[in-house]
Scaffold this motif. Structure first.
Motif, PDB file in Angstrom:
ATOM      1  N   ILE A 126       0.814  -1.207   0.000  1.00  0.00           N
ATOM      2  CA  ILE A 126       0.000   0.000   0.000  1.00  0.00           C
ATOM      3  C   ILE A 126       0.852   1.263   0.000  1.00  0.00           C
ATOM      4  CG2 ILE A 126      -0.211   0.045   2.522  1.00  0.00           C
ATOM      5  CD1 ILE A 126      -2.987   0.961   0.000  1.00  0.00           C
ATOM      6  N   ASN A 127       2.020   1.200   0.611  1.00  0.00           N
ATOM      7  CA  ASN A 127       2.872   2.396   0.694  1.00  0.00           C
ATOM      8  C   ASN A 127       3.464   2.809  -0.650  1.00  0.00           C
ATOM      9  OD1 ASN A 127       2.393   2.638   3.406  1.00  0.00           O
ATOM     10  ND2 ASN A 127       4.344   1.772   4.049  1.00  0.00           N
ATOM     11  N   VAL A 187      -6.195  -0.227  -2.877  1.00  0.00           N
ATOM     12  CA  VAL A 187      -6.505   0.666  -1.751  1.00  0.00           C
ATOM     13  C   VAL A 187      -7.780   0.218  -1.052  1.00  0.00           C
ATOM     14  CG1 VAL A 187      -7.172   3.007  -1.099  1.00  0.00           C
ATOM     15  CG2 VAL A 187      -5.324   2.656  -2.745  1.00  0.00           C
ATOM     16  N   GLN A 188      -8.835  -0.047  -1.818  1.00  0.00           N
ATOM     17  CA  GLN A 188     -10.107  -0.428  -1.206  1.00  0.00           C
ATOM     18  C   GLN A 188      -9.987  -1.754  -0.466  1.00  0.00           C
ATOM     19  OE1 GLN A 188     -13.095   1.542  -1.237  1.00  0.00           O
ATOM     20  NE2 GLN A 188     -13.339   0.102   0.462  1.00  0.00           N
ATOM     21  N   ASN A 189      -9.300  -2.721  -1.060  1.00  0.00           N
ATOM     22  CA  ASN A 189      -9.112  -4.016  -0.394  1.00  0.00           C
ATOM     23  C   ASN A 189      -8.316  -3.844   0.898  1.00  0.00           C
ATOM     24  OD1 ASN A 189     -10.518  -5.400  -2.371  1.00  0.00           O
ATOM     25  ND2 ASN A 189      -8.682  -5.875  -3.563  1.00  0.00           N
ATOM     26  N   PHE A 190      -7.321  -2.958   0.860  1.00  0.00           N
ATOM     27  CA  PHE A 190      -6.524  -2.695   2.062  1.00  0.00           C
ATOM     28  C   PHE A 190      -7.406  -2.107   3.163  1.00  0.00           C
ATOM     29  CE2 PHE A 190      -4.216   0.200   4.787  1.00  0.00           C
ATOM     30  CZ  PHE A 190      -3.181  -0.607   5.255  1.00  0.00           C
ATOM     31  N   VAL A 191      -8.203  -1.109   2.823  1.00  0.00           N
ATOM     32  CA  VAL A 191      -9.085  -0.472   3.813  1.00  0.00           C
ATOM     33  C   VAL A 191     -10.061  -1.486   4.394  1.00  0.00           C
ATOM     34  CG1 VAL A 191     -10.922   1.225   4.142  1.00  0.00           C
ATOM     35  CG2 VAL A 191      -8.888   1.829   2.816  1.00  0.00           C
ATOM     36  N   GLU A 229     -11.566  -4.794   9.073  1.00  0.00           N
ATOM     37  CA  GLU A 229     -11.883  -6.127   9.607  1.00  0.00           C
ATOM     38  C   GLU A 229     -10.930  -6.506  10.736  1.00  0.00           C
ATOM     39  OE1 GLU A 229     -12.113 -10.783   8.033  1.00  0.00           O
ATOM     40  OE2 GLU A 229     -11.692  -9.155   6.626  1.00  0.00           O
ATOM     41  N   ILE A 230      -9.637  -6.308  10.523  1.00  0.00           N
ATOM     42  CA  ILE A 230      -8.634  -6.682  11.522  1.00  0.00           C
ATOM     43  C   ILE A 230      -8.851  -5.931  12.830  1.00  0.00           C
ATOM     44  CG2 ILE A 230      -6.176  -6.498  12.103  1.00  0.00           C
ATOM     45  CD1 ILE A 230      -5.588  -7.083   9.126  1.00  0.00           C
TER      46      ILE A 230
END
Length: 242
Positions: free
Chosen positions: A128-129, A179-183, A188-189
């Motif tokens: 993501i970075n 980005v969306q999958n990361f968010v 969730e985590i």
């Protein structure tokens, strides 16, 4: 305060030196002003008593801002220990014709070691970075009243501030899906929805924001409404000169 209200002129990436000898990468406009979201979130950061990432003494620091109600922080100390926290906040909304109080209410809680480890792994595996600010992509489309995600991250040399509006609506941009999958996975985590719901039960305002253009109004009796108004009036009197 939505992104679509900003008139974007010529845009470029600026790099300066600040704090712990870091290069600061922030969007700058032609008139020399920095990004609306950068200015706004730096002021909010101070009110929420969040760490100043640009000056952090930690090995690295990562923060995810979610709309206008949550911030997820994770960092590694100089001794190599990884820690994290989640902050929920809201701003008071006053009835029509009533002077704003400009009050915010927030709570911060620590993430457990399992959540921190999963977030750290997610940051690394998702890369993501490495994804630049949305303005790097000419075909990134604005969506009225969509979600706004901001990422701040720093290592020993550089600090980045990047904004992504409605990545779930950017079908043609593969980076937007990352980005969306990361968010989604970060939410969730950290069990962020449950954290926000628990937080909302403690909000001491009659009217308040839940992010973006969505506001909540409590259903109160006339007596309770008068009590809240009396409390707002008292707050304004006591803070009129601050």
């Amino acid at each position: 305060m939505m992104k679509h209200l900003i008139l974007i002129s010529f845009l470029f990436l600026v790099t300066t030196t600040f704090g712990q000898d870091r290069n600061i990468h922030v969007r700058i406009y032609q008139d020399g002003d920095s990004s609306f979201w950068y200015n706004w979130e730096m002021k909010l950061r101070n009110r929420l008593k969040l760490d100043v990432i640009q000056k952090t003494s930690n090995n690295w620091y990562f923060r995810l801002w979610i709309d206008e109600r949550l911030a997820i922080d994770i960092w590694e100390t100089p001794k190599g220990k990884q820690l994290g926290k989640i902050t929920s906040w809201t701003k008071e909304i006053t009835p029509n014709g009533e002077e704003p109080t400009n009050r915010i209410y927030y709570q911060t809680s620590s993430l457990d070691s399992i959540q921190v480890a999963k977030l750290s792994t997610l940051i690394q595996t998702s890369q993501i970075n490495t994804i630049p600010d949305e303005n790097y992509f000419p075909n990134w489309q604005e969506v009225f009243d969509g979600s706004i995600y901001t990422i701040e991250h720093a290592d020993s040399k550089d600090y980045y501030f990047k904004t992504y509006s409605s990545p779930d609506e950017q079908d043609a941009i593969k980076e937007a899906h990352i980005v969306q999958n990361f968010v989604d996975r970060a939410l969730e985590i950290t069990k962020a929805i449950d954290v926000w719901n628990d937080f909302s039960e403690t909000i001491p305002f009659e009217y308040y924001s839940t992010g973006g253009s969505i506001n909540i109004m409590r259903i109160l009796s006339p007596k309770e409404q008068r009590r809240f108004k009396k409390e707002r009036d008292k707050y304004r009197r006591e803070n009129s000169n601050k």
